[in-house]
Design an enzyme around this catalytic site. Structure first.
Site, PDB file in Angstrom:
ATOM      1  N   GLY A  43       0.745  -1.199  -0.119  1.00 42.62           N
ATOM      2  CA  GLY A  43      -0.104  -0.129  -0.091  1.00 42.62           C
ATOM      3  C   GLY A  43       0.814   1.326  -0.069  1.00 42.62           C
ATOM      4  O   GLY A  43       0.490   2.346   0.657  1.00 42.62           O
ATOM      5  N   GLY A  44       1.943   0.979  -0.572  1.00 41.34           N
ATOM      6  CA  GLY A  44       2.627   2.261  -0.691  1.00 41.34           C
ATOM      7  C   GLY A  44       2.738   3.249  -1.653  1.00 41.34           C
ATOM      8  O   GLY A  44       3.327   4.214  -1.900  1.00 41.34           O
ATOM      9  N   SER A  46       0.067   5.291  -1.573  1.00 39.90           N
ATOM     10  CA  SER A  46      -0.936   6.370  -1.131  1.00 39.90           C
ATOM     11  C   SER A  46      -0.670   6.612   0.456  1.00 39.90           C
ATOM     12  O   SER A  46      -0.180   5.723   0.989  1.00 39.90           O
ATOM     13  CB  SER A  46      -2.345   6.326  -1.474  1.00 39.90           C
ATOM     14  OG  SER A  46      -2.883   5.002  -0.534  1.00 39.90           O
ATOM     15  N   GLY A  47      -1.168   7.718   1.123  1.00 38.86           N
ATOM     16  CA  GLY A  47      -1.333   7.902   2.317  1.00 38.86           C
ATOM     17  C   GLY A  47      -0.155   7.931   3.141  1.00 38.86           C
ATOM     18  O   GLY A  47       1.171   8.183   2.976  1.00 38.86           O
ATOM     19  N   ILE A  48      -0.017   6.994   4.403  1.00 37.75           N
ATOM     20  CA  ILE A  48       1.068   6.618   5.265  1.00 37.75           C
ATOM     21  C   ILE A  48       1.967   5.952   4.435  1.00 37.75           C
ATOM     22  O   ILE A  48       3.244   6.274   4.523  1.00 37.75           O
ATOM     23  CB  ILE A  48       0.310   5.905   6.389  1.00 37.75           C
ATOM     24  CG1 ILE A  48      -0.553   6.754   7.099  1.00 37.75           C
ATOM     25  CG2 ILE A  48       1.680   5.578   7.382  1.00 37.75           C
ATOM     26  CD1 ILE A  48      -1.101   5.894   8.436  1.00 37.75           C
ATOM     27  N   ASP A  95      -2.336  -7.665  -4.888  1.00 40.75           N
ATOM     28  CA  ASP A  95      -3.667  -7.419  -4.386  1.00 40.75           C
ATOM     29  C   ASP A  95      -3.680  -8.507  -3.381  1.00 40.75           C
ATOM     30  O   ASP A  95      -3.981  -9.673  -3.365  1.00 40.75           O
ATOM     31  CB  ASP A  95      -4.673  -7.849  -5.443  1.00 40.75           C
ATOM     32  CG  ASP A  95      -6.039  -7.582  -5.291  1.00 40.75           C
ATOM     33  OD1 ASP A  95      -6.207  -7.120  -3.791  1.00 40.75           O
ATOM     34  OD2 ASP A  95      -6.957  -7.476  -5.852  1.00 40.75           O
ATOM     35  N   THR A 143      -7.947  -8.881   3.561  1.00 38.45           N
ATOM     36  CA  THR A 143      -7.052  -7.698   3.198  1.00 38.45           C
ATOM     37  C   THR A 143      -5.753  -7.466   4.213  1.00 38.45           C
ATOM     38  O   THR A 143      -4.688  -7.501   4.125  1.00 38.45           O
ATOM     39  CB  THR A 143      -7.636  -6.480   2.510  1.00 38.45           C
ATOM     40  OG1 THR A 143      -8.585  -6.952   1.696  1.00 38.45           O
ATOM     41  CG2 THR A 143      -6.840  -5.371   2.161  1.00 38.45           C
ATOM     42  N   TYR A 199     -22.690  -9.221  10.729  1.00 38.97           N
ATOM     43  CA  TYR A 199     -21.091  -8.407  10.441  1.00 38.97           C
ATOM     44  C   TYR A 199     -21.491  -6.888  10.932  1.00 38.97           C
ATOM     45  O   TYR A 199     -22.636  -6.330  10.833  1.00 38.97           O
ATOM     46  CB  TYR A 199     -21.126  -8.564   8.928  1.00 38.97           C
ATOM     47  CG  TYR A 199     -19.835  -7.565   8.476  1.00 38.97           C
ATOM     48  CD1 TYR A 199     -18.614  -7.991   8.646  1.00 38.97           C
ATOM     49  CD2 TYR A 199     -20.256  -6.326   8.008  1.00 38.97           C
ATOM     50  CE1 TYR A 199     -17.750  -7.327   7.966  1.00 38.97           C
ATOM     51  CE2 TYR A 199     -19.214  -5.660   7.176  1.00 38.97           C
ATOM     52  CZ  TYR A 199     -17.919  -5.960   7.221  1.00 38.97           C
ATOM     53  OH  TYR A 199     -16.762  -5.246   6.728  1.00 38.97           O
TER      54      TYR A 199
HETATM   55  N1  LIG Z   1      -5.303   6.967   8.604  1.00 33.63           N
HETATM   56  C1  LIG Z   1      -5.566   6.719   9.782  1.00 33.63           C
HETATM   57  O1  LIG Z   1      -6.005   7.206  10.571  1.00 33.63           O
HETATM   58  C2  LIG Z   1      -5.230   5.386  10.268  1.00 33.63           C
HETATM   59  C3  LIG Z   1      -5.353   5.000  11.511  1.00 33.63           C
HETATM   60  C4  LIG Z   1      -4.826   3.952  12.118  1.00 33.63           C
HETATM   61  C5  LIG Z   1      -4.386   2.769  11.299  1.00 33.63           C
HETATM   62  N2  LIG Z   1      -4.266   2.893  10.126  1.00 33.63           N
HETATM   63  C6  LIG Z   1      -3.800   2.030   9.218  1.00 33.63           C
HETATM   64  O2  LIG Z   1      -2.559   2.611   8.372  1.00 33.63           O
HETATM   65  C7  LIG Z   1      -2.411   1.752   7.036  1.00 33.63           C
HETATM   66  C8  LIG Z   1      -2.277   2.764   6.085  1.00 33.63           C
HETATM   67  O3  LIG Z   1      -3.526   3.360   5.694  1.00 33.63           O
HETATM   68  P1  LIG Z   1      -3.557   4.996   5.216  1.00 33.63           P
HETATM   69  O4  LIG Z   1      -4.225   5.641   6.138  1.00 33.63           O
HETATM   70  O5  LIG Z   1      -2.265   5.330   4.628  1.00 33.63           O
HETATM   71  O6  LIG Z   1      -4.846   4.650   4.161  1.00 33.63           O
HETATM   72  P2  LIG Z   1      -4.706   4.803   2.373  1.00 33.63           P
HETATM   73  O7  LIG Z   1      -4.066   6.113   2.138  1.00 33.63           O
HETATM   74  O8  LIG Z   1      -5.813   4.296   2.124  1.00 33.63           O
HETATM   75  O9  LIG Z   1      -3.646   3.503   2.166  1.00 33.63           O
HETATM   76  C9  LIG Z   1      -3.996   2.337   2.214  1.00 33.63           C
HETATM   77  C10 LIG Z   1      -3.189   1.643   1.063  1.00 33.63           C
HETATM   78  O10 LIG Z   1      -3.333   0.307   0.952  1.00 33.63           O
HETATM   79  C11 LIG Z   1      -3.952  -0.247  -0.008  1.00 33.63           C
HETATM   80  N3  LIG Z   1      -4.717  -1.416  -0.387  1.00 33.63           N
HETATM   81  C12 LIG Z   1      -5.995  -1.503   0.003  1.00 33.63           C
HETATM   82  N4  LIG Z   1      -6.546  -2.939  -0.387  1.00 33.63           N
HETATM   83  C13 LIG Z   1      -5.576  -3.494  -1.059  1.00 33.63           C
HETATM   84  C14 LIG Z   1      -5.465  -4.747  -1.425  1.00 33.63           C
HETATM   85  N5  LIG Z   1      -6.413  -5.464  -1.598  1.00 33.63           N
HETATM   86  N6  LIG Z   1      -4.212  -5.012  -2.201  1.00 33.63           N
HETATM   87  C15 LIG Z   1      -2.872  -3.997  -2.190  1.00 33.63           C
HETATM   88  N7  LIG Z   1      -3.180  -2.970  -1.496  1.00 33.63           N
HETATM   89  C16 LIG Z   1      -4.396  -2.505  -0.872  1.00 33.63           C
HETATM   90  C17 LIG Z   1      -4.615   1.033  -0.614  1.00 33.63           C
HETATM   91  O11 LIG Z   1      -4.529   0.997  -2.384  1.00 33.63           O
HETATM   92  P3  LIG Z   1      -6.017   1.413  -3.082  1.00 33.63           P
HETATM   93  O12 LIG Z   1      -5.802   2.929  -3.065  1.00 33.63           O
HETATM   94  O13 LIG Z   1      -5.598   0.798  -4.473  1.00 33.63           O
HETATM   95  O14 LIG Z   1      -7.034   0.934  -2.470  1.00 33.63           O
HETATM   96  C18 LIG Z   1      -3.744   2.148  -0.390  1.00 33.63           C
HETATM   97  O15 LIG Z   1      -2.613   2.415  -1.200  1.00 33.63           O
HETATM   98  C19 LIG Z   1      -3.785   0.986   7.267  1.00 33.63           C
HETATM   99  O16 LIG Z   1      -3.412  -0.395   7.356  1.00 33.63           O
HETATM  100  C20 LIG Z   1      -4.577   1.524   8.185  1.00 33.63           C
HETATM  101  O17 LIG Z   1      -5.579   0.294   8.709  1.00 33.63           O
HETATM  102  C21 LIG Z   1      -4.556   4.298   9.496  1.00 33.63           C
END
Ligand SMILES: NC(=O)c1ccc[n+]([C@@H]2O[C@H](COP(=O)([O-])OP(=O)(O)OC[C@H]3O[C@@H](n4cnc5c(N)ncnc54)[C@H](OP(=O)(O)O)[C@@H]3O)[C@@H](O)[C@H]2O)c1
Length: 325
Positions: A43-44, A46-48, A95, A143, A199
């Site tokens: 997931g590199g 976007s985002g974190i 994926d 996932t 769920y």
């Molecule tokens: N943001 C917060 O406040 C927060 C808080 C606590 C924990 N976290 C954790 O931090 C991590 C990063 O999250 P983020 O906030 O940076 O969100 P994000 O920007 O949505 O990044 C998540 C990444 O995971 C990828 N991803 C999702 N499903 C996938 C799959 N089936 N196969 C491969 N890649 C996949 C996404 O790709 P797509 O763009 O293609 O979906 C995206 O690049 C996550 O594990 C999240 O649970 C975040």
């Protein structure tokens, strides 16, 4: 969350590590030379994950972005290269909600014939309505946990070999969340992981994030037992507005209005991951949970060793059952 953690979160005050919620990924890795390291970041794109990839590359690491969306991942690579022309970044398809794709990724990664020092299990989905993965497993568990479980197992020999040959400690970082505390009453629904009727999108996310901690803990126990020079830890990055909120955009915007003091920007959001992945302070530290670049105590379920072992066996069986279908 304890009082100190809360005060530190709001004020940005540094904890015992010398860093706190206000620290950025660049600050916590300043002066660290990672040019002898190769990192896989799921997931590199976007985002974190993107900020983690950028900062690890800034410190010299060879970064492999593992993403399901190759267009986004290549854009992320260009973004990193724009400010750092010597960055070493590769992009490979992964994926996580397809165990077949996880296996294909590992084949592609092995074909690069590079070592592997760091595995950042960062990708995730949150609060999605009930869906099943390609393999027929509830989507958030599939996932966030199961894909990473198989990925880690398949990359482990490469990591052990790298650590042995180079003498450099390998590190695995699982992105969990404070939301691990909000799960189903039994923690993990081993008997009914695909219960569509019962769920709850929030509990299912909490369950998957609890699984991330239990996975890191049991993995680190096994690695220590083997004497492997690899650590595994889990982190809560903080609250950061990212694409993760796509299934709960309105709820999160409203929540942010009332809790704005608790939110971080992306550079702070990647700090704990980068600290745990690179900082020399954490040499030999394994099976721990970090928040705001400091060790924290997770929930009682997250420290339950029997639950961690049970999850490991359950995950192995699930992966094998998919393989044998
Ligand atoms: N943001 C917060 O406040 C927060 C808080 C606590 C924990 N976290 C954790 O931090 C991590 C990063 O999250 P983020 O906030 O940076 O969100 P994000 O920007 O949505 O990044 C998540 C990444 O995971 C990828 N991803 C999702 N499903 C996938 C799959 N089936 N196969 C491969 N890649 C996949 C996404 O790709 P797509 O763009 O293609 O979906 C995206 O690049 C996550 O594990 C999240 O649970 C975040």
């Amino acid at each position: 969350m304890g009082l100190f953690a809360l005060v530190s979160l709001v004020t940005g005050m540094a904890g015992p590590s010398g860093f706190g919620s206000a620290s950025t990924a660049e600050q916590v890795t300043e002066g660290i030379d990672a040019s002898n390291l190769t990192a896989v970041i799921t997931g590199g794109a976007s985002g974190i994950g993107l900020e983690t990839a950028r900062v690890l590359a800034l410190r010299g690491a060879h970064v492999v972005i593992a993403a399901r969306n190759l267009v986004a991942a290549n854009e992320a690579k260009q973004l990193i290269l724009k400010d750092n022309t010597s960055a070493r970044v590769d992009v490979l398809k992964l994926d996580l909600c397809s165990l077949k794709s996880v296996r294909a990724f590992v084949n592609d990664f092995n074909a690069l014939q590079v070592p592997l020092n760091l595995l950042i299990n960062n990708a995730g989905v949150m609060f999605c309505p009930y869906q099943e993965s390609e393999d027929g497993i509830e989507m958030q568990f599939a996932t966030n946990h199961l894909g990473h479980f198989l990925l880690t197992n398949l990359l482990l020999d490469k990591m052990k070999n790298t650590a042995k040959v180079t003498g450099i400690e390998g590190r695995i970082v699982n992105l969990s969340s404070i939301a691990h505390q909000l799960t189903y009453p039994q923690g993990i629904r081993f008997d009914n992981i695909n219960d569509k009727i019962g769920y709850n999108d929030k509990f299912a996310y909490g369950q998957s994030k609890l699984a991330n901690i239990l996975h890191a803990n049991e993995l680190s126990r096994r690695l220590q037992e083997e004497g492997a020079n690899i650590t595994a830890n889990s982190v809560h990055p903080g609250l950061i507005m990212t694409n993760l909120m796509r299934h709960s955009a309105i709820l999160m915007r409203v929540l942010q209005v009332f809790t704005y003091l608790f939110w971080k920007k992306v550079p702070q959001g990647a700090a704990t991951t980068c600290y745990v992945a690179l900082h020399p302070n954490l040499k030999g530290v394994a099976g721990k949970y970090f928040q705001d670049c400091n060790e924290m105590k997770p929930s009682a379920l997250a420290t339950d060793e029997e639950l961690a072992k049970k999850l490991w066996d359950f995950s192995e069986k699930l992966v094998n059952s998919v393989q044998n279908n």
